[in-house]
Design a protein around this motif. Structure first.
Motif, PDB file in Angstrom:
ATOM      1  N   UNK A  10       0.848  -1.201   0.000  1.00  0.00           N
ATOM      2  CA  UNK A  10       0.000   0.000   0.000  1.00  0.00           C
ATOM      3  C   UNK A  10       0.880   1.247   0.000  1.00  0.00           C
ATOM      4  N   UNK A  11       1.927   1.213   0.825  1.00  0.00           N
ATOM      5  CA  UNK A  11       2.848   2.350   0.896  1.00  0.00           C
ATOM      6  C   UNK A  11       3.500   2.575  -0.474  1.00  0.00           C
ATOM      7  N   UNK A  12       3.907   1.477  -1.112  1.00  0.00           N
ATOM      8  CA  UNK A  12       4.466   1.543  -2.470  1.00  0.00           C
ATOM      9  C   UNK A  12       3.506   2.212  -3.443  1.00  0.00           C
ATOM     10  N   UNK A  13       2.218   1.841  -3.325  1.00  0.00           N
ATOM     11  CA  UNK A  13       1.191   2.428  -4.204  1.00  0.00           C
ATOM     12  C   UNK A  13       1.101   3.931  -3.997  1.00  0.00           C
ATOM     13  N   UNK A  14       1.054   4.322  -2.718  1.00  0.00           N
ATOM     14  CA  UNK A  14       0.959   5.767  -2.416  1.00  0.00           C
ATOM     15  C   UNK A  14       2.129   6.510  -3.059  1.00  0.00           C
ATOM     16  N   UNK A  15       3.324   5.936  -2.872  1.00  0.00           N
ATOM     17  CA  UNK A  15       4.523   6.615  -3.370  1.00  0.00           C
ATOM     18  C   UNK A  15       4.536   6.667  -4.891  1.00  0.00           C
TER      19      UNK A  15
END
Ligand code: AMP
Length: 392
Positions: free
Chosen positions: A247-252
């Motif tokens: 999810x963090x990867x997606x945000x970034x």
């Protein structure tokens, strides 16, 4: 949501009003150590006193988990509240049953009664139907002024509310909802969201909901290491949240320009002994990141000063230890300075509020210090809080 001020006086005068407050205060040696939460409920209590209501207050305190724990009794709170109101606050050592009914029935207009800790009964947190019904029985009117527990569907915040035709939000709950709605609906830009603390999980919802609205997310604290790892940086033994990595990867990848991450760190080899305490740009093997470094504090500070709307939840490091509090205190100062420059600043979460106080600031140094932690995050994540839904 119905508001207390729209309830007509003839529905308050002489009526038995149940008020769910948040008196979850720290106690020390049998007395109240910090009465901030009690003070915040005073406008609602005083208003009801003026209107001639018979006021019964109820709260939880700590985590007794359905057992009667004398050290978590609300009796010291009744004493402190009495001092603040300048008149006696009666106390009853239970929150349901005949004894409570008798006490409630004996109240005169304008008198105040505090019930014992709601969580001494299992039914409170379980939102047990029978318990909720019993809790509601002696009362004519329901008021919720406990924003800090509005995200919980408990008997006193949710289950009992359906038994009332006359119900409303107290002034504290109303103010919280107003301030947070303003942030969600019409923030002035630049809108900066500062997030820290250990857990990524609790902040996923707010990032997702504000991803398009906010201009910058400043990420510090333990949660920053999951973001840094997603950017391919070495994080040594710093805390890392595997579950939310994707999810963090997606945000970034959606909005790389919106995320401001630490560029240097205070590191240690061991949390307890603080062995190896030093400042580093790269976290080597065997080291743990425990606070943001000076360069980061400067970069974060400059960005914060550009903000017109600023929301902050979560410390930048393990601020409970003096040696690891500098980054959090620097951010507190920047948010304070931004407030002086007319930015609209909102601070939420128990740890962050403790941190601003430990840094020497008062609530008045910011636009709004929220009484909610989880409730504030869920509200800004766009979730309808059960305690608010029940009042609709
Ligand atoms: P949270 O409940 O997720 O907001 O986390 C608050 C806690 O995060 C505080 O008790 C801090 O000590 C802790 N914390 C902040 N930075 C770090 C870090 N770099 N590593 C571990 N814990 C941290």
């Amino acid at each position: 949501m119905k508001l207390l001020r729209v309830i007509p006086q003839n529905m308050l005068e002489g009526k038995n009003v149940f008020v769910r407050v948040d008196f979850n205060v720290p106690l020390e040696d049998g007395s109240v150590k910090d009465d901030t939460r009690i003070r915040k409920s005073l406008p609602t209590i005083k208003y009801l006193m003026e209107k001639g209501a018979k006021i019964t207050l109820a709260s939880h305190l700590g985590r007794p988990k359905g057992k009667k724990k004398p050290e978590l009794s609300l009796a010291p709170v009744a004493k402190r509240l009495g001092e603040l109101l300048g008149r006696e606050v009666q106390f009853v050592d239970d929150c349901v049953g005949d004894k409570v009914k008798g006490k409630v029935e004996s109240l005169k207009n304008g008198e105040v009664l505090l019930l014992e800790n709601l969580r001494f009964h299992e039914g409170e947190e379980k939102n047990d139907e029978e318990f909720a019904k019993k809790l509601a029985e002696p009362f004519d009117v329901y008021v919720n002024d406990a924003f800090g527990t509005a995200h919980r569907a408990h008997a006193s915040t949710y289950g009992m509310v359906k038994y009332f035709n006359v119900k409303g939000a107290g002034f504290l709950l109303e103010k919280e909802v107003h301030v947070l709605s303003e942030i969600l609906d019409a923030p002035s830009h630049p809108f900066i969201v500062i997030l820290g603390g250990a857990k990524v999980k609790d902040k996923i919802g707010i990032i997702r909901n504000l991803l398009d609205k906010a201009d910058t997310f400043i990420i510090g604290g333990g949660m920053a290491y999951t973001f840094l790892k997603a950017k391919g940086e070495e994080i040594g033994n710093s805390i890392f949240d595997d579950k939310h990595f994707e999810t963090v990867n997606d945000f970034l990848s959606q909005h790389p320009e919106k995320f401001l991450l630490p560029v240097d760190h205070i590191v240690v080899k061991d949390f307890d002994s603080l062995d190896g305490l030093s400042e580093k740009e790269k976290i080597e093997n065997g080291y743990i990141g425990v606070d943001i470094g000076k360069k980061t504090a400067k970069i974060f500070g400059d960005k914060i000063l550009e903000g017109k709307t600023i929301f902050w939840n979560g410390p930048m490091g393990v601020f409970e230890r003096d040696e690891l509090s500098k980054g959090t205190f620097a951010v507190a100062k920047s948010v304070r300075d931004a407030t002086k420059n007319a930015a609209h600043t909102v601070i939420g979460g128990g740890d962050t509020v403790s941190a601003i106080h430990a840094a020497g600031y008062k609530d008045e140094d910011f636009t709004h210090v929220s009484t909610g932690g989880g409730a504030t995050l869920e509200f800004l994540a766009g979730i309808e809080l059960p305690g608010i839904k029940a009042l609709k």
